[in-house]
Design an enzyme around this catalytic site. Structure first.
Site, PDB file in Angstrom:
ATOM      1  N   TYR A 150       0.827  -1.210   0.000  1.00 24.61           N
ATOM      2  CA  TYR A 150       0.000   0.000   0.000  1.00 24.61           C
ATOM      3  C   TYR A 150       0.863   1.263   0.000  1.00 24.61           C
ATOM      4  O   TYR A 150       0.440   2.300  -0.492  1.00 24.61           O
ATOM      5  CB  TYR A 150      -0.936  -0.031   1.206  1.00 24.61           C
ATOM      6  CG  TYR A 150      -2.212   0.752   1.017  1.00 24.61           C
ATOM      7  CD1 TYR A 150      -2.959   0.642  -0.153  1.00 24.61           C
ATOM      8  CD2 TYR A 150      -2.692   1.589   2.014  1.00 24.61           C
ATOM      9  CE1 TYR A 150      -4.142   1.346  -0.323  1.00 24.61           C
ATOM     10  CE2 TYR A 150      -3.871   2.293   1.860  1.00 24.61           C
ATOM     11  CZ  TYR A 150      -4.584   2.172   0.692  1.00 24.61           C
ATOM     12  OH  TYR A 150      -5.741   2.873   0.525  1.00 24.61           O
ATOM     13  N   LYS A 191      -3.553   8.020   3.384  1.00 31.60           N
ATOM     14  CA  LYS A 191      -4.682   7.760   4.286  1.00 31.60           C
ATOM     15  C   LYS A 191      -4.392   8.291   5.691  1.00 31.60           C
ATOM     16  O   LYS A 191      -5.298   8.778   6.376  1.00 31.60           O
ATOM     17  CB  LYS A 191      -4.994   6.266   4.327  1.00 31.60           C
ATOM     18  CG  LYS A 191      -5.581   5.720   3.038  1.00 31.60           C
ATOM     19  CD  LYS A 191      -6.896   6.404   2.674  1.00 31.60           C
ATOM     20  CE  LYS A 191      -7.548   5.761   1.467  1.00 31.60           C
ATOM     21  NZ  LYS A 191      -8.811   6.447   1.068  1.00 31.60           N
TER      22      LYS A 191
END
Length: 255
Positions: free
Chosen positions: A154, A161
């Protein structure tokens, strides 16, 4: 039809397909009595087709959250359909291929900057653009993926995020006096178009299969969508700056 959002006017961004959390949040909002307006960017004809699959076809507005002119025009465009807003759903994220898939140490700043602007700064951009429409207060809910830990593959989207989570807290602080609440729903992995673009997404599937205390269905976006609708409602009048995990409990358990 329910009444959880009866009479409320809701703007939902990021609807691309009917498999998305955003689509199901829009559907449930309508079923709970809300008037829904959608935004899309790039493939508007696709968004319009998806909008027609809702219980009640919803109008679609073009919005690029990185375009200052689009943001400035948003209040007038929304008022062509509703006279204000009570809630906003932020379902916008993007990272170039170079920021994912094991490229954390090699990602170029230009790509990282794009991921941060679209995925985190846009939460602030959308909030300030919608301020004239939220004159009576309201709620803004963003879609998150738990940034409390580092995930395989990720990479810089995880950093984006984390920035989104911090941005939500600062918005809660700055705009709480205007009676606007800011919360995030940290959903587990769902097989959406966005998820398919993440290299190594199959690894997330294995993690949830192994660790989720509650059985997790990667094909079911409705649990996360229900949380979005609940946070848009009046049932959370004093909750802001919060992250609600809808991930089967994975965030709460170890290996």
């Amino acid at each position: 039809m329910g009444s959880l959002l009866l009479g409320k006017r809701i703007l939902v961004t990021g609807v691309i397909t009917d498999a998305s959390i955003a689509f199901h949040a829009a559907r449930l909002a309508q079923e709970e009595g809300a008037e829904v307006v959608l935004t899309g960017y790039g493939r508007l004809s696709l968004v319009e087709r998806v909008a027609n699959r809702l219980p009640k076809p919803a109008p679609v507005i073009e919005l690029d959250v990185t375009d200052a002119e689009h943001l400035a025009a948003l209040p007038a465009r929304v008022r062509e359909h509703v006279d204000g807003l009570d809630g906003v759903v932020h379902s916008i994220a993007f990272g170039p291929a170079g920021v994912l898939g094991g490229n954390f140490l090699t990602a170029e700043w230009a790509d990282v900057a794009t991921a941060l602007q679209v995925s985190a700064y846009s939460f602030k951009s959308l909030a300030t653009a919608c301020l004239p429409l939220l004159e009576g207060g309201g709620a803004m809910v963003g879609l998150d993926f738990d940034a409390g830990v580092a995930w395989p593959s990720y990479d810089w989207m995880g950093v984006a995020k984390a920035a989104l989570e911090a941005t939500s807290r600062y918005l809660a602080r700055e705009l709480g006096p205007r009676d606007i609440r800011f919360n995030l729903v940290a959903a587990g992995p769902i097989r959406t178009v966005a998820a398919k673009s993440i290299p190594g997404f199959a690894g997330f599937e294995r993690i949830w299969d192994e660790r989720s205390p509650l059985r997790w269905d990667l094909r079911d976006p409705e649990p996360a969508a229900r949380a979005v609708v609940a946070l848009l409602s009046d049932w959370f009048p004093k909750t802001t700056g919060e992250i609600v995990h809808v991930d089967g409990g994975v965030h709460a358990v170890g290996a």
